[in-house]
Scaffold this motif. Structure first.
Motif, short mmCIF file in Angstrom:
data_model
loop_
_atom_site.label_atom_id
_atom_site.label_comp_id
_atom_site.label_asym_id
_atom_site.label_seq_id
_atom_site.Cartn_x
_atom_site.Cartn_y
_atom_site.Cartn_z
N GLU A 249 0.82 -1.21 0.00
CA GLU A 249 0.00 0.00 0.00
C GLU A 249 0.85 1.26 0.00
N ALA A 250 2.02 1.19 0.65
CA ALA A 250 2.90 2.36 0.72
C ALA A 250 3.77 2.50 -0.54
N GLY A 251 3.66 1.51 -1.44
CA GLY A 251 4.48 1.55 -2.66
C GLY A 251 5.95 1.31 -2.38
N ALA A 252 6.25 0.69 -1.22
CA ALA A 252 7.66 0.49 -0.83
C ALA A 252 8.17 -0.89 -1.23
N LEU A 253 7.26 -1.77 -1.72
CA LEU A 253 7.65 -3.16 -1.93
C LEU A 253 8.74 -3.32 -2.99
N GLN A 254 8.76 -2.39 -3.99
CA GLN A 254 9.74 -2.58 -5.07
C GLN A 254 11.19 -2.36 -4.61
N ARG A 255 11.38 -1.79 -3.41
CA ARG A 255 12.77 -1.65 -2.91
C ARG A 255 13.04 -2.59 -1.73
N VAL A 256 12.09 -3.51 -1.48
CA VAL A 256 12.21 -4.42 -0.33
C VAL A 256 12.41 -5.86 -0.81
N VAL A 257 13.33 -6.57 -0.15
CA VAL A 257 13.45 -8.03 -0.31
C VAL A 257 12.91 -8.63 0.98
N MET A 258 11.84 -9.42 0.88
CA MET A 258 11.20 -9.95 2.09
C MET A 258 11.50 -11.43 2.27
N PHE A 259 11.89 -11.81 3.50
CA PHE A 259 12.04 -13.22 3.87
C PHE A 259 11.05 -13.49 5.00
N LEU A 260 10.10 -14.38 4.75
CA LEU A 260 9.06 -14.65 5.75
C LEU A 260 9.17 -16.08 6.25
N ASN A 261 9.42 -16.22 7.54
CA ASN A 261 9.40 -17.54 8.17
C ASN A 261 8.24 -17.54 9.15
N LEU A 262 7.23 -18.36 8.88
CA LEU A 262 6.02 -18.37 9.72
C LEU A 262 6.21 -19.27 10.93
N ALA A 263 5.37 -19.06 11.94
CA ALA A 263 5.46 -19.84 13.19
C ALA A 263 5.27 -21.32 12.91
N SER A 264 4.54 -21.66 11.81
CA SER A 264 4.26 -23.07 11.50
C SER A 264 5.40 -23.71 10.69
N ASP A 265 6.38 -22.91 10.26
CA ASP A 265 7.49 -23.44 9.47
C ASP A 265 8.50 -24.16 10.37
N PRO A 266 9.34 -25.04 9.80
CA PRO A 266 10.31 -25.78 10.63
C PRO A 266 11.31 -24.85 11.31
N ILE A 267 11.78 -25.24 12.52
CA ILE A 267 12.70 -24.36 13.25
C ILE A 267 14.05 -24.24 12.56
N ILE A 268 14.45 -25.27 11.83
CA ILE A 268 15.74 -25.19 11.13
C ILE A 268 15.71 -24.03 10.13
N GLU A 269 14.52 -23.80 9.53
CA GLU A 269 14.37 -22.71 8.56
C GLU A 269 14.49 -21.36 9.26
N ARG A 270 14.02 -21.32 10.52
CA ARG A 270 14.10 -20.06 11.29
C ARG A 270 15.55 -19.67 11.55
N ILE A 271 16.40 -20.70 11.68
CA ILE A 271 17.82 -20.43 11.94
C ILE A 271 18.51 -19.95 10.65
N LEU A 272 17.96 -20.36 9.49
CA LEU A 272 18.54 -19.96 8.21
C LEU A 272 18.09 -18.56 7.78
N THR A 273 16.88 -18.14 8.21
CA THR A 273 16.27 -16.90 7.70
C THR A 273 17.18 -15.68 7.81
N PRO A 274 17.73 -15.34 9.02
CA PRO A 274 18.57 -14.13 9.07
C PRO A 274 19.83 -14.27 8.23
N ARG A 275 20.34 -15.50 8.10
CA ARG A 275 21.56 -15.71 7.30
C ARG A 275 21.29 -15.49 5.81
N CYS A 276 20.14 -15.98 5.35
CA CYS A 276 19.76 -15.74 3.94
C CYS A 276 19.56 -14.24 3.70
N ALA A 277 18.89 -13.57 4.65
CA ALA A 277 18.62 -12.14 4.50
C ALA A 277 19.92 -11.33 4.45
N LEU A 278 20.86 -11.66 5.34
CA LEU A 278 22.12 -10.91 5.39
C LEU A 278 22.99 -11.20 4.17
#
Length: 337
Positions: free
Chosen positions: A200-229
Motif C-alpha cells: 500500500e505504501a508503494g515500498a515493496l519494489q525496494r524491499v526483499v522480504m524473507f518470511l518464516n512463519l510460526a508453522s514453518d520448521p525451526i531449522i528454517e528459522r535459523i537460516l532466515t537471518p543468514r539468507c537475509a544478510l
C-alpha cells in the motif's frame, strides 16, 4: 556417478543419523530421497567419527530407516542472488513464495557469509533518516551500524518496523537504497500485515522480504537471518546499494537455536540457551558494516521482544553487548498512547 548411503541408523524428530559415512563436512547439505521418490534436504549438524547427524528441513515424517537414500552434495547451503530479488517475497530458506516464479541467479553464495576483515572496515559517519523524530534526534541510525529495538510482547514493534521500511531514506543522491526485511516465527496475520503495508505504501519494489512463519520448521528459522544478510551483502558490496536490514523477532530466532541445541543433546547454559548464543548472535550482528573502496553499506535494525519485559534476560543482555546502543520501547508510554 554419485555416492549414496542407503538406510539410516536412527530417527529422532527432525534428526536422522547415518553411520559409516566418510568425508562429510560440518554444515554440508545432503539430499535425502524417500521410497516415493520425494526429495528432502538436510544439513550436517554433528560429526562423530563416521557417525553423522543431519537435520532435515521438511521434517523426518515418512522417511524409512531401511530404504532412505542419502547423497552428500559436498557444499554448504547457498542461496540464489540477483538484483531481481528487489520486490520479491521468499520463505525462510530463500525460496520464492510470491507466485512470480523462480529467480534467475547472477551468483550463488554461502549463506554463512564471509567475515569482514577488521582492517578493511570503514568508520561509519553518515546516517539513515527514519522519519521518526525520537530516533533521528536522540539515537541516530548510522549507516553501517546495528541499532536494535527492545520491545515487549503485545507492544507496537511491528508497526514501528513497518514505519521504518516505509519512511527510511539516505540523504541526497548518495546511491540506491534498499531494504531487506526478515520476519522469523511470525503468525500469518503478522506476515500479511507487513506484506499489505509495504504494498500500500508503494515500498515493496525496494524491499526483499524473507518470511518464516510460526508453522514453518525451526531449522528454517535459523537460516532466515543468514539468507537475509547474504542478500544484503550482495546488494551492498556487489551493486553499491545502501541496505537497511530489519530482522524481527530475534527472540523467535534465539528460541529456535535453544530448541535445536537441546535436540542435539548439548549442555544448556543460562535459561536453557546454549553457551554459544553470544557468538551465534555476533556472527549475525557483525555482518553489518562498510568496507573501504565499496560504495554500499549494510545497516541492521534487529527487533526483539524481551520475555516478561526483562532487559537482563540472556537475549537482550547479549544483544546489548554486541550492538551500538539500543532503543527500548516503554510499556507505560505504550499504554498511555
Amino acid at each position: 556417478m554419485k555416492l549414496e548411503y542407503i538406510g539410516l541408523s536412527e530417527l529422532s524428530g527432525s534428526l536422522i543419523v547415518l553411520e559409516g559415512v566418510r568425508g562429510a563436512a560440518y554444515d554440508e547439505m545432503a539430499e535425502i530421497t524417500l521410497d516415493s521418490g520425494e526429495q528432502r534436504w538436510g544439513r550436517v549438524i554433528l560429526i562423530d567419527g563416521d557417525r553423522v547427524v543431519l537435520q532435515v528441513f521438511e521434517g523426518a515424517r515418512g522417511i524409512s530407516l531401511e530404504n532412505a537414500r542419502t547423497h552428500f552434495t559436498g557444499k554448504p547451503m547457498d542461496i540464489a542472488l540477483s538484483r531481481e530479488m528487489l520486490g520479491r517475497v521468499f520463505d525462510g530458506a530463500g525460496r520464492p513464495i510470491d507466485g512470480l516464479g523462480e529467480l534467475f541467479p547472477e551468483v550463488r553464495r554461502n549463506i554463512n557469509g564471509a567475515a569482514i576483515n577488521p582492517v578493511s572496515r570503514q568508520y561509519p559517519r553518515d546516517c539513515i533518516y527514519t522519519g521518526i523524530s525520537a530516533i533521528d534526534g536522540c539515537a541516530t541510525l548510522i549507516r553501517g551500524q546495528k541499532l536494535p529495538i527492545f520491545s515487549g510482547s503485545g507492544m507496537k514493534h511491528n508497526e514501528l518496523a513497518a514505519q521504518l521500511v516505509r519512511q527510511a531514506k539516505v540523504a541526497g543522491e548518495e546511491g540506491d537504497f534498499a531494504i531487506v526485511f526478515a520476519a522469523m516465527g511470525v503468525k500469518n496475520d503478522t506476515a500479511e500485515f507487513f506484506r499489505r503495508n509495504f504494498e500500500e505504501a508503494g515500498a515493496l519494489q525496494r524491499v526483499v522480504m524473507f518470511l518464516n512463519l510460526a508453522s514453518d520448521p525451526i531449522i528454517e528459522r535459523i537460516l532466515t537471518p543468514r539468507c537475509a544478510l547474504t542478500a544484503a551483502e550482495y546488494l551492498a558490496f556487489d551493486h553499491g546499494y545502501h541496505v537497511l536490514v530489519i530482522m524481527t523477532d530475534m527472540t523467535s530466532y534465539c528460541e529456535a537455536v535453544r530448541e535445536f541445541s537441546s535436540s542435539k543433546g548439548e549442555i544448556p547454559s543460562r535459561k536453557g540457551f546454549p553457551a554459544y548464543l553470544y557468538s551465534d548472535l555476533a556472527s549475525l550482528y557483525e555482518r553489518a558494516g562498510m568496507i573501504h573502496g565499496k560504495p554500499g553499506t549494510v545497516t541492521q535494525v534487529p527487533v526483539l521482544t524481551m520475555p516478561n519485559d526483562d532487559i537482563t534476560h540472556p537475549i537482550p543482555d547479549l544483544t546489548g553487548y554486541i550492538t551500538e546502543g539500543q532503543i527500548v520501547l516503554d510499556r507505560n508510554m505504550d499504554q498511555s498512547g
